[in-house]
Motif scaffolding. Sequence first.
Motif, PDB file in Angstrom:
ATOM      1  N   TRP A  89       0.824  -1.178  -0.015  1.00 24.46           N
ATOM      2  CA  TRP A  89       0.100   0.339  -0.116  1.00 24.46           C
ATOM      3  C   TRP A  89       0.935   1.397   0.288  1.00 24.46           C
ATOM      4  O   TRP A  89       0.971   2.251  -1.027  1.00 24.46           O
ATOM      5  CB  TRP A  89      -0.857   0.002   1.327  1.00 24.46           C
ATOM      6  N   ILE A  90       2.162   1.458   0.892  1.00 25.69           N
ATOM      7  CA  ILE A  90       2.481   2.698   1.075  1.00 25.69           C
ATOM      8  C   ILE A  90       3.860   2.469  -0.248  1.00 25.69           C
ATOM      9  O   ILE A  90       3.281   4.005  -0.794  1.00 25.69           O
ATOM     10  CB  ILE A  90       4.082   2.221   2.080  1.00 25.69           C
ATOM     11  N   ALA A  92       2.796   2.110  -3.952  1.00 22.67           N
ATOM     12  CA  ALA A  92       1.866   1.810  -4.232  1.00 22.67           C
ATOM     13  C   ALA A  92       1.644   3.717  -3.841  1.00 22.67           C
ATOM     14  O   ALA A  92       1.541   4.944  -5.412  1.00 22.67           O
ATOM     15  CB  ALA A  92      -0.203   1.750  -4.223  1.00 22.67           C
ATOM     16  N   ARG A  93       0.765   3.987  -2.956  1.00 22.41           N
ATOM     17  CA  ARG A  93       1.965   5.595  -2.086  1.00 22.41           C
ATOM     18  C   ARG A  93       2.305   6.504  -2.841  1.00 22.41           C
ATOM     19  O   ARG A  93       2.562   7.694  -3.697  1.00 22.41           O
ATOM     20  CB  ARG A  93       0.916   6.220  -1.350  1.00 22.41           C
ATOM     21  N   ARG A  94       3.164   5.471  -3.093  1.00 24.98           N
ATOM     22  CA  ARG A  94       4.452   5.976  -3.302  1.00 24.98           C
ATOM     23  C   ARG A  94       4.868   7.040  -4.508  1.00 24.98           C
ATOM     24  O   ARG A  94       5.360   7.575  -4.661  1.00 24.98           O
ATOM     25  CB  ARG A  94       5.967   5.614  -2.722  1.00 24.98           C
ATOM     26  N   ASP A  96       2.547   7.243  -6.960  1.00 21.48           N
ATOM     27  CA  ASP A  96       1.367   8.059  -7.261  1.00 21.48           C
ATOM     28  C   ASP A  96       1.770   9.307  -7.091  1.00 21.48           C
ATOM     29  O   ASP A  96       2.086  10.042  -7.809  1.00 21.48           O
ATOM     30  CB  ASP A  96       0.226   7.714  -6.321  1.00 21.48           C
ATOM     31  N   TRP A  97       2.341   9.861  -5.726  1.00 31.70           N
ATOM     32  CA  TRP A  97       2.662  10.869  -5.676  1.00 31.70           C
ATOM     33  C   TRP A  97       4.165  11.684  -6.030  1.00 31.70           C
ATOM     34  O   TRP A  97       4.005  12.194  -6.734  1.00 31.70           O
ATOM     35  CB  TRP A  97       3.951  10.917  -3.768  1.00 31.70           C
TER      36      TRP A  97
END
Length: 122
Positions: A89-90, A92-94, A96-97
């Motif tokens: 999850w982390i 994937a967010r990274r 995206d950012w």
Amino acid sequence: MLNHFDPKPDPLDATFRALADTSRRTMLIQLTHGPQSVAELARPLAMSLPAVMQHLGVLEQAGLVTTEKVGRVRTCRIAPAALDQASQWISARRRDWESQFDRLGDYLESMKKEATPDGNPD
């Protein structure tokens, strides 16, 4: 989309809730060195044994720790696979950012080129 009325608890929520406490993170760090008894885990913490057991319960419910009782000794082990979902999850967010920052960088670079009379950055 988040569903606040879903009665089934989200394992990712349980993982992050468990990781939100410094004492529980300390216990996990200790367990990365190998299995330990509850008494060994409690030693560096400024809390009672019942409080340590409560924290272990949270870690166990989140699937981050397994315990086994042999005689009077309860041995705890880290369950590293439980961190996989949080790590994914982390990550994937990274991604995206980083993608959004890359697009912002490209946009700012194009604005800088438009602002100069000859189209060159400097």
